[in-house]
Design a protein around this motif. Structure first.
Motif, PDB file in Angstrom:
ATOM      1  N   GLN A   1      -4.840  14.739  -1.408  1.00  0.00           N
ATOM      2  CA  GLN A   1      -4.619  13.503  -0.679  1.00  0.00           C
ATOM      3  C   GLN A   1      -5.819  13.154   0.188  1.00  0.00           C
ATOM      4  O   GLN A   1      -6.532  14.029   0.695  1.00  0.00           O
ATOM      5  CB  GLN A   1      -3.376  13.615   0.209  1.00  0.00           C
ATOM      6  N   SER A   2      -6.011  11.854   0.362  1.00  0.00           N
ATOM      7  CA  SER A   2      -7.054  11.341   1.242  1.00  0.00           C
ATOM      8  C   SER A   2      -6.658  11.541   2.699  1.00  0.00           C
ATOM      9  O   SER A   2      -5.544  11.981   3.012  1.00  0.00           O
ATOM     10  CB  SER A   2      -7.272   9.852   0.963  1.00  0.00           C
TER      11      SER A   2
ATOM     12  N   SER B   1      -5.957   1.167  -5.979  1.00  0.00           N
ATOM     13  CA  SER B   1      -5.255   2.410  -6.316  1.00  0.00           C
ATOM     14  C   SER B   1      -4.110   2.143  -7.286  1.00  0.00           C
ATOM     15  O   SER B   1      -3.818   2.973  -8.161  1.00  0.00           O
ATOM     16  CB  SER B   1      -4.733   3.095  -5.048  1.00  0.00           C
ATOM     17  N   THR B   2      -3.453   1.002  -7.150  1.00  0.00           N
ATOM     18  CA  THR B   2      -2.406   0.635  -8.110  1.00  0.00           C
ATOM     19  C   THR B   2      -2.990   0.465  -9.500  1.00  0.00           C
ATOM     20  O   THR B   2      -2.400   0.903 -10.497  1.00  0.00           O
ATOM     21  CB  THR B   2      -1.714  -0.666  -7.667  1.00  0.00           C
TER      22      THR B   2
ATOM     23  N   GLY C   1       0.816  -1.205   0.000  1.00  0.00           N
ATOM     24  CA  GLY C   1       0.000   0.000   0.000  1.00  0.00           C
ATOM     25  C   GLY C   1       0.849   1.254   0.000  1.00  0.00           C
ATOM     26  O   GLY C   1       1.919   1.285   0.604  1.00  0.00           O
ATOM     27  N   PRO C   2       0.389   2.329  -0.665  1.00  0.00           N
ATOM     28  CA  PRO C   2       1.176   3.549  -0.751  1.00  0.00           C
ATOM     29  C   PRO C   2       0.990   4.474   0.441  1.00  0.00           C
ATOM     30  O   PRO C   2       1.652   5.485   0.527  1.00  0.00           O
ATOM     31  CB  PRO C   2       0.630   4.204  -2.020  1.00  0.00           C
ATOM     32  N   ALA C   3       0.078   4.136   1.359  1.00  0.00           N
ATOM     33  CA  ALA C   3      -0.254   5.074   2.428  1.00  0.00           C
ATOM     34  C   ALA C   3       0.463   4.742   3.719  1.00  0.00           C
ATOM     35  O   ALA C   3       0.903   3.615   3.929  1.00  0.00           O
ATOM     36  CB  ALA C   3      -1.768   5.062   2.657  1.00  0.00           C
TER      37      ALA C   3
ATOM     38  N   PRO D   1      -9.764   6.583  -2.170  1.00  0.00           N
ATOM     39  CA  PRO D   1      -8.716   5.560  -2.253  1.00  0.00           C
ATOM     40  C   PRO D   1      -8.502   4.799  -0.954  1.00  0.00           C
ATOM     41  O   PRO D   1      -8.116   3.628  -0.981  1.00  0.00           O
ATOM     42  CB  PRO D   1      -7.470   6.355  -2.645  1.00  0.00           C
ATOM     43  N   ASP D   2      -8.750   5.440   0.199  1.00  0.00           N
ATOM     44  CA  ASP D   2      -8.601   4.721   1.465  1.00  0.00           C
ATOM     45  C   ASP D   2      -9.597   3.567   1.542  1.00  0.00           C
ATOM     46  O   ASP D   2      -9.238   2.429   1.870  1.00  0.00           O
ATOM     47  CB  ASP D   2      -8.824   5.656   2.658  1.00  0.00           C
TER      48      ASP D   2
ATOM     49  N   ARG E   1      -3.232   8.924   0.821  1.00  0.00           N
ATOM     50  CA  ARG E   1      -3.196   8.364  -0.531  1.00  0.00           C
ATOM     51  C   ARG E   1      -3.510   9.457  -1.553  1.00  0.00           C
ATOM     52  O   ARG E   1      -4.327  10.335  -1.311  1.00  0.00           O
ATOM     53  CB  ARG E   1      -4.186   7.207  -0.674  1.00  0.00           C
ATOM     54  N   ASN E   2      -2.882   9.354  -2.689  1.00  0.00           N
ATOM     55  CA  ASN E   2      -3.128  10.302  -3.767  1.00  0.00           C
ATOM     56  C   ASN E   2      -4.515  10.091  -4.355  1.00  0.00           C
ATOM     57  O   ASN E   2      -4.972   8.956  -4.525  1.00  0.00           O
ATOM     58  CB  ASN E   2      -2.068  10.127  -4.856  1.00  0.00           C
TER      59      ASN E   2
ATOM     60  N   ASP F   1      -8.668   0.733  -1.142  1.00  0.00           N
ATOM     61  CA  ASP F   1      -7.529  -0.122  -0.816  1.00  0.00           C
ATOM     62  C   ASP F   1      -7.756  -0.949   0.440  1.00  0.00           C
ATOM     63  O   ASP F   1      -7.197  -2.047   0.580  1.00  0.00           O
ATOM     64  CB  ASP F   1      -6.265   0.728  -0.657  1.00  0.00           C
TER      65      ASP F   1
END
Length: 411
Positions: A184-185, A161-162, A29-31, A255-256, A189-190, A259
């Motif tokens: 951003q969330s 999100s990916t 995950g990116p977050a 996005p939160d 996340r973007n 994901d």
């Protein structure tokens, strides 16, 4: 390439293959806040959710080749009954496996789908899924024969999100597209965005498309992608449209929730599509800011707002025709034209649905006077029909906007 030939290339595996990669590639995950994972094993198989959108409440082994999982919402009921689940089965050896899917609230909704690569998804066969009720709540039991490789099971195709980043990168390779970030969330996340217009153009008239306010509503995403790609066609209709209209696309506002594999909410325990007006959550505040910037810019004017969702059936939720809009009666003209383009398909419209809710459709119309619509796709609508409906809806939208004098001054 003509519009017809361009869209002939589209298929669900092609859409997902261009945007999803494999599910294994989506495990990081990116977050800053990690996605909690569930895991349990028998001597024959391991079940886990350690990938983006993976989510169940708990997992318990019952014996050789049999597991029980519970599926619960992210927040205590009441919550919309969008009972999402996604998990991975990793066999120790080929053989039969049973997964009991138990629900305390709402009950089973999405017919299970499987994939070994995260790109090609198929509905599990009828004889592999038993649906039954306990105290009036629908439960499910899956029985499968696994090969010697992992198998993903989910309520819908996985688009995380990916997935969106990869689809946006591919789409933004066009000189007609600018990729940017709405912000951003709550968890960092973007929230990606796209702008579509003719190169070097500065169209005054603005179209906004948004999606995935509700995490499991994947069929809305499966419609948004070909809808957007239709606007990018080299067909003369699309070229004329891009000269006159700028389209802003926010494909994943939550996005939160996406994901994390949530049913309905963002990470702030809020249904984003009930936060238009209050604007308590950062995601909806970003949309409020975007709309406000368009409204206060004398060189821009909002002409249409479309919000992509999923429900039990295909339906367009709109505002009533007797509500004045700019352009006038656009929604009727658009959907009438779509019906002409799809004579073998019944366009289903509800112009009086939840008009008092603090949702995007109602708020944007009330504040800005533009036509607004919630474009809903059925959970189990045939995936090729989704692509066709999205394509024809985009064409009918462009034809209607270009043909009804929407560019005239009606301030």
């Amino acid at each position: 390439m003509s519009l017809r030939n361009h869209l002939w290339l589209l298929s669900v595996p092609a859409l997902l293959g261009g945007c999803a990669g494999t599910v294994e590639n989506q495990s990081a995950g990116p977050a800053p806040t990690a996605v909690a994972a569930a895991r349990c094993s028998t001597p024959d198989v391991t079940l886990d959710t350690a990938f983006l959108t993976g989510n169940i409440a708990s997992c318990e082994p019952l014996g050789d080749g049999e597991l029980s999982i519970s599926i619960e919402p992210e927040d205590a009921p009441p919550i919309n009954c969008s009972a999402w689940y996604a998990f991975r089965l990793t066999p120790q050896q080929a053989g039969k496996i049973t997964v009991n899917m138990t629900y305390e609230h709402c009950g089973h909704r999405y017919w299970p789908k499987s994939s070994s690569d995260g790109i090609n998804w198929t509905n599990l066969p009828q004889d592999a899924v038993e649906i039954y009720e306990v105290d009036g709540v629908r439960q499910a039991r899956i029985t499968l024969t696994l090969a010697d490789q992992p198998l993903f099971i989910a309520g819908q195709e996985i688009i995380s999100s990916t997935s969106y980043r990869q689809w946006i990168d591919r789409t933004a390779a066009s000189p007609l597209v600018q990729s940017w970030s709405l912000g951003q969330s709550a968890e960092g996340r973007n929230i990606p965005a796209l702008t579509i217009k003719a190169p070097a153009g500065q169209p005054r008239e603005q179209i906004i498309l948004i999606g995935r306010q509700h995490p499991p509503e994947v069929t809305g995403a499966l419609a948004m992608m070909p809808f957007v790609e239709t606007l990018l066609s080299d067909d003369p209709l699309a070229r004329r449209f891009r000269e006159r209209f700028e389209t802003i696309v926010v494909p994943m506002l939550n996005p939160d929730g996406v994901d994390r594999g949530y049913w309905r909410h963002n990470s702030g325990s809020t249904d984003l599509n009930r936060d238009w007006g209050p604007f308590v959550q950062p995601e909806t505040r970003l949309m409020d800011k975007l709309l406000g910037e368009i409204e206060t810019d004398p060189d821009r004017k909002l002409r249409l707002f479309v919000d992509f969702h999923s429900t039990q059936k295909d339906i367009f939720y709109t505002i009533p025709d007797d509500n004045p809009t700019n352009p006038p009666l656009f929604l009727k003209k658009w959907l009438d034209r779509l019906q002409v383009r799809m004579p073998d398909y019944a366009i289903n419209r509800d112009a009086n649905h939840n008009l008092g809710q603090a949702n995007s459709k109602n708020h944007v119309y009330k504040i800005y006077g533009a036509p607004t619509v919630t474009f809903e796709i059925g959970d189990e609508t045939d995936r090729q029909l989704i692509i066709r409906l999205a394509r024809e809806a985009a064409i009918a939208m462009m034809e209607s906007l270009l043909g009804d004098g929407a560019g005239a001054e009606r301030e």
